[in-house]
Write an enzyme that holds these catalytic residues in place. Structure first.
Site, PDB file in Angstrom:
ATOM      1  N   ASN A 101       0.878  -1.173   0.000  1.00  0.00           N
ATOM      2  CA  ASN A 101       0.000   0.000   0.000  1.00  0.00           C
ATOM      3  C   ASN A 101       0.906   1.210   0.000  1.00  0.00           C
ATOM      4  O   ASN A 101       1.758   1.356   0.875  1.00  0.00           O
ATOM      5  CB  ASN A 101      -0.906   0.003   1.234  1.00  0.00           C
ATOM      6  CG  ASN A 101      -1.831   1.203   1.272  1.00  0.00           C
ATOM      7  OD1 ASN A 101      -1.988   1.906   0.275  1.00  0.00           O
ATOM      8  ND2 ASN A 101      -2.440   1.441   2.427  1.00  0.00           N
ATOM      9  N   GLU A 483     -19.667  21.040   2.491  1.00  0.00           N
ATOM     10  CA  GLU A 483     -19.773  19.628   2.866  1.00  0.00           C
ATOM     11  C   GLU A 483     -21.018  18.982   2.264  1.00  0.00           C
ATOM     12  O   GLU A 483     -20.982  17.825   1.832  1.00  0.00           O
ATOM     13  CB  GLU A 483     -19.784  19.496   4.389  1.00  0.00           C
ATOM     14  CG  GLU A 483     -19.975  18.083   4.915  1.00  0.00           C
ATOM     15  CD  GLU A 483     -18.873  17.110   4.546  1.00  0.00           C
ATOM     16  OE1 GLU A 483     -19.066  15.889   4.747  1.00  0.00           O
ATOM     17  OE2 GLU A 483     -17.822  17.547   4.037  1.00  0.00           O
TER      18      GLU A 483
END
Length: 617
Positions: A101, A483
């Protein structure tokens, strides 16, 4: 962003690894693979493009099993999402595999050098370079080869490596992305995140940057990249895997939206004194007198957490009267920021492993600033490097689009603002008591907002065919407009934009027509002069939208007849103080985005191209 799971012990490895990978699906992925040490002494590798069920089908048709192995879900950074590019990746011999990763920034230089030495590459990925590097340095001891290889790598990485030439061990290493080690009864685990292994053990610890762990049937040995022994504190995780299940809800996101009253309550309890309004923050290596001496605050975050930071700026400046700067984590360290004496740097991250935010935290520390973390994960890297942490007790958040973590971040920022204001004398006891009482009423008000879910669903039915949305707000409500727009675009793939309502006449009014829904945050705290003034201005903005045939969806305070007369659709929320109103306002916008996405047939919990924890730059 990629998912890693490894197991070594007395049980069959494949079911344990596959189960762990399923619990990491929320991170987002485009392919998956597994490698195990088989009874014939060779590595059995199976890979598949697409969802985990494709890998399960491959294993069903071509079984593989063994007592230890590693698995991976990939989110492509180098190379298309194909079976060939899926992890695990092999060396030239096929005796060694690695899952990774992160990003190898110098992979082209390393690849060319290795090719010149005779190594043959099969994929387009940067990860394959690591397999060949380990092969280059392998002389019978896997951890020594990994140790030599990682010293050649520039970039960030979490690794797990196994080899049939040095069996019965998994070697894991960390430099950036998270790696958690689980300790079971005669069995050991490695994973990218806690949920992957929580069904098997609650005792675990995170590797720090520069750590290498060697897992064998006898236990776990830790050292740094130079071979020096290190130790890490084992944490007993209190929540179990059942807490991360859907609990009867159709999607994790919906469950997590409805958990917000509990999450906000848990984030508040133990930190506020009801009678006096005093704020108490534990787990701080920042003395009370230091809180009093801070002269400015820097808030650093990414994505949804950045929106929380924008709202936090209003809270801190209002309650503590300290100047606040808000930075993207991805931008902060690249502009050579000025960090003056008396600066508190607050880093905000749901996972505590966000690569950009962590890098910004280290930059601020290097320049002499105390850092404080607002985070949801105990023991994560950002919390370990901070002088103090305000944990948001949201519990596990599985949906990629953050919901309850955001409202808990707003709650934590409000508590921090009060603490700073009390420390420097700007917030008196009478005002503190009133604010704490408002804070304690929030969970009940959130339950009221959630009780109207059917209305949000009905509104979604009317609006889900729109191709664009505009969200408007003023003051502390502008971050909520941002948001709300982000939630819609994340999960429904509709283009949405948040904008300061006062800036509409400077260009965006040109976008408004009868096809454009415009969501306006038009609440009002009658006890606040500033709130009343902004409310009047916002009413004028609604009239501007209506004059251009726009479809107005207003979020207003209960009983507001002025807004009801001029808006096409009204979402009512309970009255609240201006600084706490955003915590109530975002919930109907989350649910509106959710229901629109469901109607459009989108994968709500795992939106395309996104990952839950962004652990690379």
């Amino acid at each position: 962003m990629c998912g890693i799971v490894g197991y070594i012990g007395a049980h069959r490895a494949v079911p344990i690894i596959l189960e762990g990978l399923k619990r990491l699906e929320y991170r987002g992925y485009d392919s998956a693979g597994i490698a195990v040490f088989c009874a014939d002494g060779k590595l059995g590798i199976r890979r598949a493009q697409g969802k985990l069920r494709n890998l399960e089908d491959v294993i069903r048709m071509d079984p593989v099993d063994g007592s230890f192995g590693i698995g991976h879900t990939r989110w492509a950074t180098h190379g298309r999402p194909t079976e060939e590019n899926a992890h695990p990746h092999r060396d030239c011999t096929g005796n060694l595999v690695v899952v990774h990763n992160g990003i190898v920034e110098n992979y082209l230089t390393l690849k060319h050098s290795l090719e010149a030495e005779g190594h043959e590459f099969k994929t387009d990925t940067d990860t394959e370079v690591i397999a060949h590097l380990v092969e280059k340095y392998f002389e019978g001891n896997l951890e020594q080869a990994v140790r030599a290889a990682v010293k050649q790598v520039t970039g960030v990485f979490a690794l797990a490596v196994i080899s049939s030439s040095d069996p019965n061990k998994i070697v894991a290493a960390r430099n950036g992305p998270p790696v958690v080690i689980g300790i079971g009864d005669g069995e050991y685990f490695v994973a990218s995140d806690v949920p992957a292994i929580l069904n098997h053990t609650r005792d675990m610890f995170y590797l720090a940057d520069g750590d290498i762990a060697v897992l064998t049937p006898a236990g776990v040995q830790l050292s740094d990249f130079d071979g020096r022994p290190v130790s890490r504190q084992v944490t007993h995780v209190l929540w179990d895997h059942i807490a991360a299940e859907k609990g009867g809800y159709k999607h994790f996101m919906l469950k997590e939206i409805f958990e917000q009253p509990r999450a906000v309550r848990d984030t508040t309890l133990g930190r506020v004194e009801h009678e006096t309004g005093r704020i108490y923050l534990d787990e701080m290596d920042i003395a009370s007198e230091e809180f009093a001496r801070f002269r400015q605050v820097k808030l650093i975050a990414c994505g949804t957490s950045w929106h929380a930071a924008l709202a936090g700026k209003f809270m801190i400046e209002k309650l503590a009267r300290l100047p606040v700067e808000v930075d993207y984590g991805s931008e902060f360290r690249y502009r050579d920021p000025i960090v003056e004496d008396g600066t508190l740097t607050v880093v905000i991250s749901q996972s505590g492993e966000t690569a950009d935010t962590l890098a910004a935290q280290r930059e601020a520390k290097q320049k002499g600033s105390k850092t404080l973390a607002i985070c949801n994960v105990v023991g994560s890297m950002i919390t370990r490097e901070a002088a103090g942490t305000i944990y948001t007790h949201a519990g596990p958040e599985i949906g990629v689009a953050s919901t309850k973590a955001f409202t808990c971040q707003l709650t934590a920022l409000f508590i921090l603002a009060m603490r700073l204001g009390q420390a420097n004398g700007r917030l008196d006891e009478s005002s503190s008591r009133c604010l704490v009482q408002e804070l304690l009423l929030l969970p009940g008000k959130l339950e009221t907002v959630l009780s109207h879910d059917a209305a949000y669903e009905a509104l979604a039915k009317e609006l889900h065919r729109a191709t664009d949305f505009l969200y408007l707000g003023r003051g502390v409500h502008f971050p909520i407009a941002l948001e709300g727009a982000l939630k819609l675009k994340e999960i429904s793939y509709i283009h949405a934009e948040g904008y300061p309502a006062g800036e509409m006449k400077h260009g965006p009014n040109a976008l408004i027509d009868e096809k454009l829904p415009v969501v306006v945050l038009a609440t009002c705290d009658p006890t606040s002069r500033e709130s009343r003034l902004l409310y009047e201005k916002t009413l004028s903005n609604i009239q501007e939208v209506k004059a251009r045939e726009g479809v107005v969806v207003a979020v207003a305070t209960e009983g507001d007849q002025h807004v009801r007369k001029i808006a096409h659709h009204v979402i009512e929320i309970p009255p609240s103080s201006d600084l706490l109103g955003p915590i109530l306002e975002i919930v109907p916008l989350q649910l509106l985005a959710y229901h629109i996405a469901v109607r459009r047939g989108c994968d709500v919990d795992q939106p395309r191209n996104l990952a839950k924890s962004v652990t690379v730059e």
